[in-house]
Design an enzyme around this catalytic site. Structure first.
Site, PDB file in Angstrom:
ATOM      1  N   ARG A 100       0.819  -1.211   0.000  1.00  0.00           N
ATOM      2  CA  ARG A 100       0.000   0.000   0.000  1.00  0.00           C
ATOM      3  C   ARG A 100       0.853   1.262   0.000  1.00  0.00           C
ATOM      4  O   ARG A 100       0.560   2.222  -0.735  1.00  0.00           O
ATOM      5  CB  ARG A 100      -0.949  -0.014   1.204  1.00  0.00           C
ATOM      6  CG  ARG A 100      -1.803   1.242   1.388  1.00  0.00           C
ATOM      7  CD  ARG A 100      -2.361   1.820   0.104  1.00  0.00           C
ATOM      8  NE  ARG A 100      -3.071   0.842  -0.715  1.00  0.00           N
ATOM      9  CZ  ARG A 100      -3.306   0.994  -2.001  1.00  0.00           C
ATOM     10  NH1 ARG A 100      -2.862   2.058  -2.653  1.00  0.00           N
ATOM     11  NH2 ARG A 100      -3.964   0.066  -2.676  1.00  0.00           N
ATOM     12  N   LYS A 103       1.073  25.049  -3.317  1.00  0.00           N
ATOM     13  CA  LYS A 103      -0.159  24.323  -2.966  1.00  0.00           C
ATOM     14  C   LYS A 103       0.059  22.826  -3.171  1.00  0.00           C
ATOM     15  O   LYS A 103      -0.535  22.178  -4.026  1.00  0.00           O
ATOM     16  CB  LYS A 103      -1.324  24.830  -3.804  1.00  0.00           C
ATOM     17  CG  LYS A 103      -1.656  26.296  -3.517  1.00  0.00           C
ATOM     18  CD  LYS A 103      -2.714  26.831  -4.460  1.00  0.00           C
ATOM     19  CE  LYS A 103      -2.982  28.309  -4.183  1.00  0.00           C
ATOM     20  NZ  LYS A 103      -3.968  28.894  -5.109  1.00  0.00           N
ATOM     21  N   LYS A 162       3.095  40.062  -1.736  1.00  0.00           N
ATOM     22  CA  LYS A 162       1.675  40.085  -2.072  1.00  0.00           C
ATOM     23  C   LYS A 162       0.983  41.285  -1.423  1.00  0.00           C
ATOM     24  O   LYS A 162       1.612  42.111  -0.764  1.00  0.00           O
ATOM     25  CB  LYS A 162       1.019  38.774  -1.652  1.00  0.00           C
ATOM     26  CG  LYS A 162       1.552  37.567  -2.409  1.00  0.00           C
ATOM     27  CD  LYS A 162       0.649  36.369  -2.238  1.00  0.00           C
ATOM     28  CE  LYS A 162       1.077  35.223  -3.133  1.00  0.00           C
ATOM     29  NZ  LYS A 162       0.086  34.119  -3.139  1.00  0.00           N
ATOM     30  N   GLU A 176       3.349  40.798  -6.574  1.00  0.00           N
ATOM     31  CA  GLU A 176       2.025  40.552  -7.141  1.00  0.00           C
ATOM     32  C   GLU A 176       1.290  41.878  -7.302  1.00  0.00           C
ATOM     33  O   GLU A 176       1.263  42.693  -6.376  1.00  0.00           O
ATOM     34  CB  GLU A 176       1.251  39.621  -6.213  1.00  0.00           C
ATOM     35  CG  GLU A 176      -0.162  39.313  -6.662  1.00  0.00           C
ATOM     36  CD  GLU A 176      -0.910  38.496  -5.618  1.00  0.00           C
ATOM     37  OE1 GLU A 176      -0.963  37.275  -5.768  1.00  0.00           O
ATOM     38  OE2 GLU A 176      -1.420  39.102  -4.645  1.00  0.00           O
ATOM     39  N   ASP A 209      -1.992  39.153 -11.134  1.00  0.00           N
ATOM     40  CA  ASP A 209      -2.991  38.373 -10.411  1.00  0.00           C
ATOM     41  C   ASP A 209      -4.389  38.605 -10.970  1.00  0.00           C
ATOM     42  O   ASP A 209      -4.926  39.722 -10.897  1.00  0.00           O
ATOM     43  CB  ASP A 209      -2.951  38.740  -8.922  1.00  0.00           C
ATOM     44  CG  ASP A 209      -3.935  37.939  -8.104  1.00  0.00           C
ATOM     45  OD1 ASP A 209      -4.070  36.725  -8.357  1.00  0.00           O
ATOM     46  OD2 ASP A 209      -4.588  38.514  -7.214  1.00  0.00           O
TER      47      ASP A 209
END
Length: 282
Positions: free
Chosen positions: A103, A138, A170, A199, A220
């Site tokens: 697994r 992410k 940012k 950004e 952005d």
């Protein structure tokens, strides 16, 4: 763009695998105790869908840590494209060891192949343009290096590794520092060798950033029209990265603007694990 540190990746892999095995095995694999200790088995991992393979070294490491006598023979390498029914590798050795590692080994191979496959899908969409697709932070907790390696296997590239290797200024940083120019100036003074990216949310902020000369300006949630305008204004000055709201349908139009980079969180956070099977025989 971040360049993969292969030595760090290997060290990270060993630690990840050790933690994953501890999580899964704990005090011992009670079910595998049903199998005689001297039983020798052979297993094959087969693809049940088309995919870009990634994770061979993680599978090797799983069985190496469980039982160094288990042998894994691969018929594909990371980055290869496989079809339904194709055999990826054969595993031979103590049957209990193979069953205990099954697994964990498949978890790595399915997850990383899923990342590589999704990255390949998006890279093909902009084939022929000059834009490069970047991943983001992410990623699955604990698997950042592994997933960024998988992104590379799928034909895309890596953004910064973490908070430490590049500035990404940012909205909240800009507010706290008193403006775009002040934030960029302070970053240059604080760590001159670090790349600086800022950004911006509209063309007015873009002009302010352009005058402050960071290394990269992130656009952005810009419209395609505004991205095209920014590309013209930047000329051959700073690099430009489009980010936010990028989808399969908008990606090609964004790439055709001439923007240098397009970042996509979906490469690592919206992956679908590849369907693989492992069959054991005696």
């Amino acid at each position: 763009m971040y360049e993969m540190d292969m030595k760090r990746l290997e060290s990270d892999m060993k630690n990840n695998v050790a933690a994953a095995l501890e999580e899964d095995i704990g005090s011992g694999d009670v079910t595998s105790e049903l199998v005689p200790g001297d039983c020798i088995g052979k297993a094959v991992i087969t693809a049940k869908e088309k995919a870009v393979v990634c994770g061979a070294d993680w599978v090797n490491e799983v069985f190496c840590q469980i039982d160094p006598e288990v042998k894994v023979v691969w018929y594909v390498t990371d980055g290869d494209h496989v079809d339904v029914g194709q055999e990826l590798c054969h595993i031979s050795g103590n049957a209990k060891s193979i069953l205990t590692g099954e697994r964990t080994a498949l978890n790595y191979l399915q997850t990383l192949s899923g990342t590589a496959t999704r990255s390949h899908f998006f890279s093909k969409l902009i084939e022929g343009t000059a834009s490069k697709l970047l991943d983001t932070r992410k990623t699955l907790p604990g698997l950042r290096l592994a997933q960024k390696y998988a992104v590379y296997c799928g034909g895309c590239y890596s953004h910064r590794m973490g908070l430490y290797d590049a500035f990404l200024i940012k909205e909240n940083h800009i507010s706290a520092c008193g403006g775009i120019a002040k934030a960029i100036e302070q970053a240059k003074r604080l760590v001159p060798a670090r790349p600086i990216e800022v950004e911006v949310e509209d063309l007015k902020e873009f002009q302010q950033a352009l005058e402050a000369r960071p290394d990269i300006i992130m656009l952005d949630n810009f419209s395609v029209e505004n991205i095209r305008t920014a590309v013209k204004l930047a000329a051959r000055g700073v690099a430009l990265e489009a980010s936010g709201g990028v989808t399969e349908t908008t990606l090609i139009d964004i790439a055709r603007t001439g923007v240098d980079y397009i970042s996509l969180g979906t490469l690592t956070k919206d992956l679908k694990a590849i369907d693989l099977s492992m069959r054991l025989s005696m």
